[in-house]
Design an enzyme around this catalytic site. Structure first.
Site, mmCIF file in Angstrom:
data_model
loop_
_atom_site.group_PDB
_atom_site.id
_atom_site.type_symbol
_atom_site.label_atom_id
_atom_site.label_comp_id
_atom_site.label_asym_id
_atom_site.label_seq_id
_atom_site.Cartn_x
_atom_site.Cartn_y
_atom_site.Cartn_z
ATOM 1 N N SER A 1 0.844 -1.193 0.000
ATOM 2 C CA SER A 1 0.000 0.000 0.000
ATOM 3 C C SER A 1 0.875 1.235 0.000
ATOM 4 O O SER A 1 2.027 1.205 0.475
ATOM 5 C CB SER A 1 -0.896 0.010 1.239
ATOM 6 O OG SER A 1 -1.533 1.258 1.403
ATOM 7 N N TYR B 1 -1.507 -0.087 10.343
ATOM 8 C CA TYR B 1 -1.558 -0.594 8.969
ATOM 9 C C TYR B 1 -0.296 -0.201 8.210
ATOM 10 O O TYR B 1 0.292 -1.016 7.484
ATOM 11 C CB TYR B 1 -2.799 -0.031 8.288
ATOM 12 C CG TYR B 1 -3.012 -0.476 6.858
ATOM 13 C CD1 TYR B 1 -3.429 -1.772 6.563
ATOM 14 C CD2 TYR B 1 -2.814 0.411 5.801
ATOM 15 C CE1 TYR B 1 -3.637 -2.176 5.249
ATOM 16 C CE2 TYR B 1 -3.030 0.018 4.490
ATOM 17 C CZ TYR B 1 -3.436 -1.270 4.221
ATOM 18 O OH TYR B 1 -3.639 -1.669 2.923
#
Length: 263
Positions: free
Chosen positions: A153, A166
């Site tokens: 990501s 995250y």
């Protein structure tokens, strides 16, 4: 010449009958990549925690003239990963492609995160990827060839408030991708990653709906002036999964419409 409407349509990518494992294929990016591989002629094993949620993926594969083989696996559980990998190897042989597209995020300030939440996210994205990669790598090494694509990501590079856990998991995943590429390159295994920006998955749509104004700010910051779709990830994934990228390894490709270069 008009380009195919979907990556894989009419393209020869060298993936015909290639045994390809896609973990996290029930929805979103994983589902789109699984269907893209089917369209490219691959034999796809679609895996996830809940096989009942694979219906749409199976239907899309059938509509494209192919099929997927559905298997359950919870990558947080080492025994489940071992059982899954043995079943795949027994039924289909060594995979040429492994795609790790695990879902799950957390929006919370670090002081409010408990250890169970920290562990669950890292066990899914980081330890889970380690387990699946090491489960299939020996068979890939034995055949002298393999392509592993790990979904990272843009959060691995730029941290937003409330998304630190995250971000840490995905940053670790980038380093894991590089480490595996370094160690396994001599055995013919290429390991790369994809780092999407915010993508219109069901999970992301829910998060955007809960944060008024966030979608508009993301679009404004993105040079291509839109949010990514799962289909935007298919072409890059097929490139990394195919022989077209045989001299690419240890790289995480940003697929973000220019988001990370915008300030």
């Amino acid at each position: 010449m008009t380009a195919p409407s979907h990556p894989g349509d009419g393209w020869s990518l060298g993936l015909q009958d290639a045994v390809s494992v896609v973990i996290g294929a029930s929805e979103g990016i994983g589902a789109a990549i699984a269907v893209g591989l089917v369209k490219a002629g691959a034999l796809v094993i679609a895996a996830g925690r809940d096989p009942q949620r694979m219906g749409a993926t199976v239907e899309q594969a059938q509509a494209a003239g192919g099929q997927v083989h559905v298997h359950p696996v919870d990558v947080r559980d080492p025994d489940a990963v071992t059982t899954f990998s043995r079943a795949v190897l027994h039924q289909h042989g060594a995979p040429r492609v492994l795609v790790n597209s695990m879902g799950g995020s957390l929006i919370k300030d670090l002081l409010d995160v408990d250890v169970e939440e920290w562990d669950d996210l890292h066990h899914t994205h980081l330890r889970g990827t380690f387990l699946t990669c090491t489960a299939f790598a020996p068979a890939m090494a034995e055949q002298g060839y393999g392509k592993i694509v790990n979904l990272s990501s843009t959060a691995a590079y730029l941290i937003n408030p409330g998304r630190s856990v995250y971000s840490v998991a995905k940053a670790g995943l980038n380093q894991l991708t590089a480490a595996l590429a370094l160690e396994w390159g001599p055995q013919g295994i290429r390991v790369n990653g994809l780092a999407p920006s915010t993508t219109r998955t069901p999970r992301a749509e829910g998060a955007l709906a809960r944060e008024p104004g966030r979608e508009a700010s993301l679009v404004e910051r993105t040079p291509l002036r839109r949010i990514a779709t799962p289909e935007d990830m298919v072409g890059p994934a097929l490139f990394l999964a195919s022989p077209m990228s045989d001299f690419v390894t240890g790289h995480t490709l940003l697929v973000d419409g220019g988001w990370t270069i915008s300030r």
